[in-house]
Design a protein around this motif. Structure first.
Motif, short mmCIF file in Angstrom:
data_model
loop_
_atom_site.label_atom_id
_atom_site.label_comp_id
_atom_site.label_asym_id
_atom_site.label_seq_id
_atom_site.Cartn_x
_atom_site.Cartn_y
_atom_site.Cartn_z
N PRO A 154 0.83 -1.20 0.00
CA PRO A 154 0.00 0.00 0.00
C PRO A 154 0.87 1.26 0.00
CG PRO A 154 -0.67 -1.52 1.75
CD PRO A 154 0.67 -1.98 1.25
N GLY A 155 0.32 2.33 -0.60
CA GLY A 155 1.05 3.58 -0.67
C GLY A 155 0.40 4.55 -1.62
N ASP A 156 1.15 5.61 -1.97
CA ASP A 156 0.62 6.69 -2.78
C ASP A 156 0.90 6.52 -4.27
OD1 ASP A 156 -0.59 8.11 -0.78
OD2 ASP A 156 1.08 9.47 -0.43
N LEU A 157 1.07 5.30 -4.72
CA LEU A 157 1.27 5.02 -6.13
C LEU A 157 -0.03 4.56 -6.75
CD1 LEU A 157 3.36 4.63 -8.48
CD2 LEU A 157 3.43 2.23 -7.78
N ALA A 158 -0.42 5.19 -7.88
CA ALA A 158 -1.59 4.76 -8.65
C ALA A 158 -1.12 4.15 -9.96
CB ALA A 158 -2.52 5.94 -8.92
N LEU A 159 -1.69 3.03 -10.33
CA LEU A 159 -1.34 2.33 -11.56
C LEU A 159 -2.53 2.37 -12.51
CD1 LEU A 159 0.42 -0.85 -10.10
CD2 LEU A 159 1.46 1.34 -10.76
N ARG A 160 -2.26 2.68 -13.77
CA ARG A 160 -3.30 2.60 -14.78
C ARG A 160 -3.25 1.18 -15.38
NH1 ARG A 160 -5.61 7.13 -16.33
NH2 ARG A 160 -3.70 8.35 -16.03
N LEU A 161 -4.32 0.42 -15.18
CA LEU A 161 -4.31 -1.01 -15.46
C LEU A 161 -5.47 -1.42 -16.36
CD1 LEU A 161 -3.68 -2.25 -11.79
CD2 LEU A 161 -1.97 -2.07 -13.62
N PRO A 162 -5.22 -2.36 -17.28
CA PRO A 162 -6.31 -2.90 -18.10
C PRO A 162 -7.06 -3.99 -17.34
CG PRO A 162 -4.22 -3.87 -18.77
CD PRO A 162 -3.90 -2.87 -17.68
N TRP A 163 -8.38 -4.03 -17.52
CA TRP A 163 -9.20 -5.03 -16.87
C TRP A 163 -8.96 -6.40 -17.50
CZ3 TRP A 163 -12.41 -3.79 -12.77
CH2 TRP A 163 -12.63 -2.43 -12.54
N LEU A 164 -9.09 -7.43 -16.69
CA LEU A 164 -9.10 -8.79 -17.22
C LEU A 164 -10.37 -9.00 -18.05
CD1 LEU A 164 -7.91 -10.88 -14.13
CD2 LEU A 164 -6.75 -10.77 -16.36
N PRO A 165 -10.32 -9.85 -19.06
CA PRO A 165 -11.52 -10.15 -19.83
C PRO A 165 -12.65 -10.64 -18.91
CG PRO A 165 -9.59 -11.06 -20.92
CD PRO A 165 -9.13 -10.56 -19.58
N GLY A 166 -13.83 -10.13 -19.16
CA GLY A 166 -14.99 -10.54 -18.37
C GLY A 166 -15.31 -9.62 -17.22
#
Length: 220
Positions: free
Chosen positions: A86-98
């Motif tokens: 946990p922390g102050d990092l945000a990640l831009r992530l693609p959703w898994l299919p479904g």
């Protein structure tokens, strides 16, 4: 607006379960939060902030394991999650299919796994939250408008914007007053630091170096 005792995540979680907005302290500033699945509550965040509909909200999860269940994670994303969450990092992530993105979150999703009270609240609610700083969004924010650093700031925002915030957890003064660091982690393509913030760029590189990724993974 009720002012809750520091750490009173139970009452805040009850308010969110009833469809209300709550404000929560972080080390950076106070965040306006709702359950990500509650479309009426997330719409209320947009209305209060006068936020353009095209700008998704932050998805707040309570544990790194949730990201592994919902998103298509590269080796770099795994390394950053292991090293800096946990922390102050945000990640831009693609959703898994479904997995369908909540309306206010979008795809890819901007995902945070914070420590402190906000992380505790996400775990208490038991599902992801949608969140954004307690402040007006550009272009409505003036040069003198800043995210709330105190409960008094939250109260002023609630009154001025008729935000109908049900409760704020009193965390005192938020000391940093800065944005999160954002790193893009697409399923295909280079990992890139999109915005520098409270997590130093060197820390991002250190997390990747520790997983032996820096040599083969471009980080811009």
């Amino acid at each position: 607006m009720d002012i809750l005792a520091p750490g009173d995540v139970g009452t805040a979680a009850q308010a969110m379960a009833a469809g209300h907005l709550v404000a929560v302290p972080t080390s950076r500033w106070y965040m306006l939060c709702a359950r990500a699945s509650d479309t009426r509550a997330t719409a209320a965040i947009y209305a209060a902030k006068r936020r353009p509909a095209r700008k998704p909200l932050l998805l707040v999860i309570g544990a790194p394991a949730t990201a592994r269940q919902l998103f298509d994670l590269t080796d770099a994303a795994h390394a950053l999650i292991s090293g800096l969450w946990p922390g102050d990092l945000a990640l831009r992530l693609p959703w898994l299919p479904g997995h369908l993105a909540p309306e206010a979150i979008g795809a890819p999703a901007l995902v945070g796994c914070p420590d402190g009270v906000l992380g505790q609240l996400a775990r208490r609610v038991g599902e992801p939250l949608a969140a954004s700083a307690v402040s007006l969004s550009p272009p409505h924010a003036s040069p003198t408008d800043h995210p709330a650093l105190t409960v008094a700031d939250v109260a002023a925002f609630d009154t001025d914007q008729s935000a109908r915030i049900a409760a704020v957890i009193d965390g005192g003064i938020c000391p940093q007053g800065q944005h999160m660091t954002i790193v893009d982690c697409p399923a295909n393509g280079p990992t890139a630091i999109r915005r520098e913030g409270t997590v130093h760029t060197r820390a991002v590189h250190a997390a990747l170096d520790g997983a032996h990724l820096a040599g083969g993974q471009h980080v811009g």
